[in-house]
Enzyme design. Structure first.
Site, PDB file in Angstrom:
ATOM      1  N   ALA A  83       0.776  -1.194   0.212  1.00 53.00           N
ATOM      2  CA  ALA A  83       0.158  -0.018  -0.048  1.00 53.00           C
ATOM      3  C   ALA A  83       1.010   1.206   0.046  1.00 53.00           C
ATOM      4  O   ALA A  83       2.146   1.229   0.527  1.00 53.00           O
ATOM      5  CB  ALA A  83      -0.870  -0.101   1.104  1.00 53.00           C
ATOM      6  N   ASP A  84       0.177   2.235  -0.541  1.00 54.70           N
ATOM      7  CA  ASP A  84       1.172   3.515  -0.405  1.00 54.70           C
ATOM      8  C   ASP A  84       0.104   4.694  -0.422  1.00 54.70           C
ATOM      9  O   ASP A  84      -0.964   4.685  -1.071  1.00 54.70           O
ATOM     10  CB  ASP A  84       1.770   3.696  -1.797  1.00 54.70           C
ATOM     11  CG  ASP A  84       2.932   4.723  -1.740  1.00 54.70           C
ATOM     12  OD1 ASP A  84       3.914   4.516  -0.942  1.00 54.70           O
ATOM     13  OD2 ASP A  84       2.697   6.210  -1.944  1.00 54.70           O
TER      14      ASP A  84
END
Length: 212
Positions: A83-84
């Site tokens: 995830a970012d």
């Protein structure tokens, strides 16, 4: 902290490609077993003119691919979830992506730019397994109250903003900054939990346990 147990069965090992304690807490709260293996490669830089959502997704995919490649020796076919999170602000200075601040002064500058305005928080995820990658994301609008500079400086001095995109954490001391949100709270924290669970179920990484 809320924890839900015995809701899911794990069908293949799940690797979280993130060292974020907030993302770990979300999966732990759902009772999903997982391993943590943060991606240690360099983060891609934005391409001039690149759509912020596309950039965030590209970062998440790079992390997932990096970690999946490092697990090629394993025979148990793990799935990798990355995830970012980025903050997007649009004002008279243009449209910019705000990542983690470099230092205290950079945090104050970011918070000053966000104060009294609405910005977007994008969290992009990537699920990689069996040589296949799937990207997905979610966007939430966040409006800050028009706090004076002294309040923003006091928050920056706490150190809380330094490891967070946009220089604030809605789940921590930065909650006072936020006037309203329109969308998913978990997206702002760093993991759109409803979408992640749906994708893990659809991909056959987890299954809902049947009740007797």
């Amino acid at each position: 902290m809320f924890r839900m147990t015995d809701a899911f069965s794990i069908l293949r090992p799940l690797i979280l490609a993130s060292g974020s304690p907030r993302r770990r807490a979300f999966l732990e709260g759902m009772g999903i077993p997982f391993e943590v293996l943060p991606a240690d490669g360099p983060e891609p830089r934005p391409i001039p003119g690149e759509d912020p959502r596309e950039y965030t997704g590209r970062c998440a995919e790079a992390k997932a691919r990096h970690v999946l490649a490092s697990l090629a020796h394993r025979s148990d076919c793990p799935a990798v979830l990355s995830a970012d999170t980025t903050v997007i602000v649009r004002d008279e200075r243009g449209s910019d992506i705000l990542g983690k601040p470099r230092d205290r002064d950079d945090a104050v500058a970011m918070l000053s730019r966000l104060a009294g305005r609405t910005h977007q928080v994008v969290t992009a995820c990537c699920l990689a397994m069996d040589g296949h990658v799937e990207r997905f994301d979610d966007v939430t609008d966040v409006t800050f109250a028009p706090w004076p500079l002294a309040m923003l400086e006091a928050y920056a001095d706490s150190g809380d903003p330094l490891d967070k995109a946009g220089a604030y954490g809605i789940q921590d001391g930065g909650a006072f900054l936020v006037q309203t949100i329109r969308g998913s709270w978990s997206t702002v924290v760093g993991l759109p939990l409803d979408i992640v669970l749906e994708r893990l179920l659809h991909a056959g990484v987890i299954a809902v346990k049947e009740r007797s």
